[in-house]
Design a protein around this motif. Structure first.
Motif, mmCIF file in Angstrom:
data_model
loop_
_atom_site.group_PDB
_atom_site.id
_atom_site.type_symbol
_atom_site.label_atom_id
_atom_site.label_comp_id
_atom_site.label_asym_id
_atom_site.label_seq_id
_atom_site.Cartn_x
_atom_site.Cartn_y
_atom_site.Cartn_z
ATOM 1 N N VAL A 276 50.520 -37.556 8.659
ATOM 2 C CA VAL A 276 49.752 -37.422 9.910
ATOM 3 C C VAL A 276 50.174 -36.131 10.611
ATOM 4 O O VAL A 276 51.341 -35.934 10.929
ATOM 5 C CB VAL A 276 50.031 -38.618 10.859
ATOM 6 N N ARG A 277 49.181 -35.279 10.845
ATOM 7 C CA ARG A 277 49.440 -33.966 11.414
ATOM 8 C C ARG A 277 50.193 -34.011 12.736
ATOM 9 O O ARG A 277 51.083 -33.205 12.989
ATOM 10 C CB ARG A 277 48.088 -33.301 11.614
ATOM 11 N N ALA A 278 49.854 -34.982 13.570
ATOM 12 C CA ALA A 278 50.441 -35.011 14.916
ATOM 13 C C ALA A 278 51.937 -35.306 14.898
ATOM 14 O O ALA A 278 52.635 -35.024 15.873
ATOM 15 C CB ALA A 278 49.722 -36.060 15.771
ATOM 16 N N TYR A 279 52.424 -35.864 13.794
ATOM 17 C CA TYR A 279 53.844 -36.215 13.759
ATOM 18 C C TYR A 279 54.692 -35.116 13.116
ATOM 19 O O TYR A 279 55.916 -35.219 13.068
ATOM 20 C CB TYR A 279 54.063 -37.529 12.989
ATOM 21 N N ILE B 3 33.924 -45.396 8.885
ATOM 22 C CA ILE B 3 34.633 -44.475 9.771
ATOM 23 C C ILE B 3 34.765 -45.160 11.130
ATOM 24 O O ILE B 3 33.761 -45.523 11.741
ATOM 25 C CB ILE B 3 33.863 -43.154 9.900
ATOM 26 N N VAL B 4 36.010 -45.348 11.559
ATOM 27 C CA VAL B 4 36.258 -45.976 12.859
ATOM 28 C C VAL B 4 36.554 -44.863 13.854
ATOM 29 O O VAL B 4 37.493 -44.079 13.657
ATOM 30 C CB VAL B 4 37.445 -46.961 12.780
ATOM 31 N N MET B 5 35.757 -44.767 14.909
ATOM 32 C CA MET B 5 35.958 -43.722 15.910
ATOM 33 C C MET B 5 36.981 -44.193 16.951
ATOM 34 O O MET B 5 37.223 -45.395 17.117
ATOM 35 C CB MET B 5 34.628 -43.405 16.621
ATOM 36 N N LYS B 6 37.586 -43.242 17.663
ATOM 37 C CA LYS B 6 38.525 -43.597 18.727
ATOM 38 C C LYS B 6 37.773 -44.200 19.911
ATOM 39 O O LYS B 6 36.581 -43.959 20.081
ATOM 40 C CB LYS B 6 39.290 -42.354 19.180
ATOM 41 N N PRO B 7 38.469 -44.997 20.757
ATOM 42 C CA PRO B 7 37.813 -45.495 21.972
ATOM 43 C C PRO B 7 37.341 -44.301 22.800
ATOM 44 O O PRO B 7 38.021 -43.264 22.851
ATOM 45 C CB PRO B 7 38.929 -46.242 22.714
ATOM 46 N N ARG B 8 36.237 -44.442 23.413
ATOM 47 C CA ARG B 8 35.659 -43.383 24.252
ATOM 48 C C ARG B 8 35.410 -42.084 23.486
ATOM 49 O O ARG B 8 35.561 -40.984 24.028
ATOM 50 C CB ARG B 8 36.552 -43.114 25.475
ATOM 51 N N LEU B 53 37.153 -36.276 6.725
ATOM 52 C CA LEU B 53 36.584 -36.773 7.979
ATOM 53 C C LEU B 53 37.634 -37.359 8.916
ATOM 54 O O LEU B 53 37.445 -37.373 10.122
ATOM 55 C CB LEU B 53 35.494 -37.816 7.670
ATOM 56 N N GLU B 54 38.773 -37.816 8.379
ATOM 57 C CA GLU B 54 39.732 -38.458 9.274
ATOM 58 C C GLU B 54 40.375 -37.489 10.257
ATOM 59 O O GLU B 54 41.026 -37.932 11.197
ATOM 60 C CB GLU B 54 40.813 -39.254 8.531
ATOM 61 N N ILE B 55 40.248 -36.194 10.035
ATOM 62 C CA ILE B 55 40.843 -35.307 11.052
ATOM 63 C C ILE B 55 39.789 -34.653 11.937
ATOM 64 O O ILE B 55 40.103 -33.753 12.714
ATOM 65 C CB ILE B 55 41.766 -34.241 10.439
ATOM 66 N N LYS B 61 40.240 -43.693 12.143
ATOM 67 C CA LYS B 61 40.670 -43.914 10.765
ATOM 68 C C LYS B 61 39.465 -44.137 9.848
ATOM 69 O O LYS B 61 38.361 -44.409 10.309
ATOM 70 C CB LYS B 61 41.631 -45.106 10.650
ATOM 71 N N ILE B 62 39.748 -43.986 8.556
ATOM 72 C CA ILE B 62 38.743 -44.225 7.526
ATOM 73 C C ILE B 62 39.166 -45.472 6.768
ATOM 74 O O ILE B 62 40.330 -45.604 6.408
ATOM 75 C CB ILE B 62 38.709 -43.048 6.521
ATOM 76 N N VAL B 63 38.266 -46.384 6.532
ATOM 77 C CA VAL B 63 38.592 -47.586 5.767
ATOM 78 C C VAL B 63 37.775 -47.571 4.476
ATOM 79 O O VAL B 63 36.549 -47.497 4.509
ATOM 80 C CB VAL B 63 38.247 -48.855 6.573
ATOM 81 N N ALA B 64 38.496 -47.603 3.338
ATOM 82 C CA ALA B 64 37.804 -47.630 2.048
ATOM 83 C C ALA B 64 37.327 -49.048 1.776
ATOM 84 O O ALA B 64 38.038 -50.012 2.065
ATOM 85 C CB ALA B 64 38.746 -47.179 0.943
ATOM 86 N N VAL B 65 36.140 -49.211 1.267
ATOM 87 C CA VAL B 65 35.701 -50.565 0.939
ATOM 88 C C VAL B 65 35.565 -50.781 -0.569
ATOM 89 O O VAL B 65 35.394 -51.905 -1.012
ATOM 90 C CB VAL B 65 34.371 -50.946 1.639
ATOM 91 N N THR B 66 35.673 -49.724 -1.333
ATOM 92 C CA THR B 66 35.614 -49.900 -2.787
ATOM 93 C C THR B 66 36.861 -49.292 -3.412
ATOM 94 O O THR B 66 37.431 -48.333 -2.897
ATOM 95 C CB THR B 66 34.358 -49.234 -3.385
ATOM 96 N N GLU B 67 37.324 -49.852 -4.511
ATOM 97 C CA GLU B 67 38.518 -49.365 -5.188
ATOM 98 C C GLU B 67 38.208 -48.041 -5.892
ATOM 99 O O GLU B 67 37.081 -47.806 -6.326
ATOM 100 C CB GLU B 67 38.993 -50.367 -6.245
ATOM 101 N N SER B 68 39.266 -47.200 -6.039
ATOM 102 C CA SER B 68 39.034 -45.925 -6.712
ATOM 103 C C SER B 68 39.065 -46.066 -8.233
ATOM 104 O O SER B 68 38.584 -45.191 -8.942
ATOM 105 C CB SER B 68 40.051 -44.880 -6.239
#
Lengths: 337, 337, 337, 337
Positions: A276-279, B3-8, B53-55, B61-68
């Motif tokens: 994590v970049r922020a850390y 893709i989960v966005m931050k609050p606000r 996309l996570e940065i 955060k990004i949540v994977a729903v399928t295995e690699s």
């Protein structure tokens, strides 16, 4: 070596162990306690290698009193080692910063990074050309083409360069282009690779395995040194634990532990440790304050497009901001940056 | 991918992510909650590989729903695989027992063991010719000479033979003598070795790394299968935890987890998992009852003189006692032994 | 106790340690090796409690040779203990199954479960009235009202009942209603609670802490027994590791390890160990085959509406299917079910 | 909350989940991908507490997108909290040092320590009167007598005092004598004790459990705050891992992680984290550089005679040497010491 017998061990079991020890030219000192008897073994233990004393009747356990690594051991080499990589020294009173992209992606990306990190004060350029990736479908690196860019970056900037190697083929290619080899965490106990890195003649940065004890890590360094190559630098990069807030858990205590057990320099990689970049900045500060000999930090011209580990890479501005704050801290710790 | 966005999160941040997803030919489904907004990504995610996309701003955060992993994944290959090694099959309704010494020490030692384990009911002979050892000063194996003894043992007994390989050199030698390659725990993420084992054409036993998640283990198997070699058998051999009463902690739950996630057979190695002879029998029973497709168990004519891992090796008598009790249990589990 | 001195320890440091040992009425046996000197201490070590010998000059480390637990130790109590709970015995040649809901939610839910598990062959009813939950906003249990339902269930079915206690208040209430107390994983080192459970006079089921070593677990049982209450049953319920495919990692090796170190019975809880309903049956089979004295399994009339731990609870049909397969396995292991 | 369906989930399974969500007054946003369908749940999730959606047919997993702790969450309380303990503040721009013996042994020992640490710059006196010890035969503390000495030490030196509490009895005694309560690592999930500490009205130092995730730790703090007591300070003291060179592994990354997730102050205890005196100074330096709000450090007039944890205690001289070096570092970090 100490042999602890089980409670109520038969006298003949104790005598049998004693006989084996003495037949092999060692001395057995017996302390018979009320509950248990212990046998101290004095002499060259390698003579007992062919006897698995712990499975003899009435033996409870064997306790080692000396470490199995010798060449990496501070007891037999009390002065801290200083390793030379090109015109840079690692260990002693210098603080070295290695930086660059996780993966070499293009000549432009690498050169831009090399100039930026040099300007900010880094002394060594890192870049991955052979990438060990969890999935076979992820970007695997540019291989020898990437190494060529590394060499060009050195020629343009004067910075020594380091690249991870993952096979004998990669070592054979890398020795033509780079100044230092890196053995990654996943290969820390790839003993074949360690021996070949030892034979290469180049200095080696040995990352700690994800679940390697410090004792195993120093034994791994022993494989390199035993090939006649004493130029080993250790790199703590996080261990695997139950905590998921960071990608790994930075074991910062490894720095003073290594300083006590070994003469080898140790640097810290906060980028891989946290993911994590922020850390990265606070842990870089912490690593220097705890006494590390250097840092390895990932930087990228545009982390949001990085082909590998973008989320943990710093932008050039972030890296410059970091080195600006590291300088007075390094001075306070008596280190040159 | 979610893709989960931050609050606000700012609307423009959400729009920017949406635009990137759509520019790459995928669909973005937005769920705007009271606290957080989530974006479901529908389509071929590999098109997004170059975008971290996570940065991006406001992404939490990004949540994977399928295995690699795909080739090892039961979702795309629901029938259990049955792997053939010489005249033996692993998987399906057979229970296979591999046994033999940790290290091949001599022709006599190996042949005596091969005859003894065959008599007791084992179907495959194991033996180490290339030994990965923590210390460079420990016995490193007989290498090609050991492989020759393996081949002789097969000729005398008819048992197929398996040997660990630790480098390309070792693979090139092993294919001349043995029926199955073993990749050890320390090399589970030696991706170069995995690829070469995949190319060898021989079936491969892939041991789990000491700190490898089950997901990483299946991704490692994917490296072998992706080379066109579907003949992979997994082996659980204990993971590293804080507990020290056993050398490692046998993660027996890995058996039903693998059965749910993959079609590959899985066997269990209680010898390395515990490091203690007395625990091998109960854990062998447990492994069969939990549904494992087989066992790998170390045996030695004289464990107290074994050059490697003597304390966990069974004598021939102990091994025979074990297989005698395994037979009715295997029958109860619907397996042929 | 063994004292290992540092290499090149000064003679006066060794003499000083020796003097302290002898002043306290113990004997010091010195083995002077080429590299290090070790001192074996013979006698009652409790006399040395006030001396922290490991920080004396030139001392490298102290190695304990005897366990700190005595009452739970098989060395001093070789016969396996058999614990009586109502009309049920735990240990010896019986296999006991405790079952019931994670949390008592209503009288109807509990009674329906009690009848169903009894019919399927379980001997003890479990149910939580005081629930330790990670979040303060999750359901915390019915407390004393739940205990009353437990008592009613016993009166209706004749099954002895067990309930977790989390405070002195809870113990004071529980002794009025239940046959056995449970100390949960999170309270395994709540030493105050252990002592109070010891004083209660009821048999105690002591679950292993998430990160407790087996040695710490047996020391925790010692707190209970030292209060004059020898009726302790241990319960392995999974430890915390890096693996996330299961909620915890079932350390099944704990069963043979406990059998070697202690005389206390040990049961296994596959429901909490895995957190996944589909893994409960295979791990139950594995636990019995490895030698466990019993199982604790969560059941619920309608798991999809359970207020706590629904995903790991079996339906009554699933539980009946499990006990049907456990019976022949128990018989094979020489256990009565 | 996101519900991830299994590949090839039946339409009726998806419709059933959707119906439950909507019946409870929430919205369901469905994203149907090629492989899997995901359902975003928008609204007040507590309404779904009685439905265990993860065990419904065709559900693969549930992904939480919001934390379960609210009062400790920085998202809802962005300003860092500053906690007052007597005349000392913790958090903000102050660096607080708590020091004193592991266990209060006598009035003389405690007063000598109080004067020495005050002179060296510490602001709070620590001392254990109720000691949680692995073995019931180890020294368990002076209990209320020890608390009286704590109060005397405060009266003599003006330093606020902190003491660990392990039961309701201990809390009831402690509120009469001390300024701050400590909940130790072993009791971090003793939820009964957390609630009682919350009700006490005193500020609480909450140590992280040996195997607690950061998320669980913040949930534990929520138990205290939910009782109307917002005065919680967190203390990282090492987690349990496989490494044995230190007693625990100091998770120094917890400092920036907590700073990102919570508004509560966090201090670091290098004494318990390492268990080794020589590592206390470097790790104290590292903790301050990484951004911790303070330190807890064990000191003792004569560590070699300490009744508890002597090997990790500093002498007064060592402590003074440490604070001398911490002062310029604190100043560089913008903190007042």
């Amino acid at each position: 070596m100490i042999i602890v017998m089980k409670p109520r061990a038969k006298m003949e079991s104790i005598e049998r162990i004693k006989a084996i020890i003495e037949e092999n030219g060692l001395d057995a000192h017996i302390s018979a306690g009320k509950e248990v008897t212990i046998i101290g073994v004095v002499g060259d233990k390698s003579k007992l290698l062919e006897h698995n004393l712990e499975i003899f009747d009435d033996v409870d356990k064997i306790v080692a009193v000396t470490e199995s690594y010798k060449l990496a051991n501070k007891k037999f080499h009390p002065e801290p080692s200083v390793i030379r990589v090109g015109n840079v020294t690692i260990g002693g009173d210098s603080l070295v910063i290695m930086s660059g992209p996780c993966a070499v992606e293009s000549k432009e990306q690498l050169l831009a990074t090399a100039h930026a990190i040099k300007k900010a004060g880094a002394q060594i350029l890192r870049g991955g050309a052979y990438k060990p990736r969890t999935s076979p479908y992820a970007f695997q690196g540019l291989e020898e083409e990437g190494l060529k860019y590394m060499k060009e970056a050195r020629e343009e900037t004067g910075l020594p360069v380091i690249c991870e190697v993952t096979s004998l083929n990669a070592i054979e290619a890398a020795v033509k282009y780079v100044d230092m080899l890196q053995i990654g965490a996943r290969n820390m106990q790839n003993f074949y690779l360690l021996k070949e890195a030892g034979k290469s003649g180049l200095p080696v940065l040995l990352k700690r395995g994800l679940s390697a004890t410090i004792d195993e890590w120093l034994n791994a360094s022993e494989y390199i040194i035993a090939e006649g190559n004493p130029n080993v630098v250790l790199c703590e990069r996080g261990i695997r634990t139950f905590e998921t807030a960071t990608r790994n858990t930075l074991d910062i205590s490894a720095v003073p532990v290594i300083k006590e057990k070994s003469h080898l320099p140790i640097i810290v990689d906060p980028s891989h440790a946290t993911g994590v970049r922020a850390y990265v900045k606070p842990l870089s500060m912490g690593a220097v304050a705890v006494g590390a000999d250097g840092l390895m930090i990932e930087t990228h011209p545009n982390p949001s497009c990085a082909l590998s580990d973008g989320p943990q890479s710093l932008t050039f501005e972030q890296f410059e901001d970091l080195t600006k704050d590291l300088k007075p801290l390094a001075a306070m710790m008596g280190k040159k940056l």
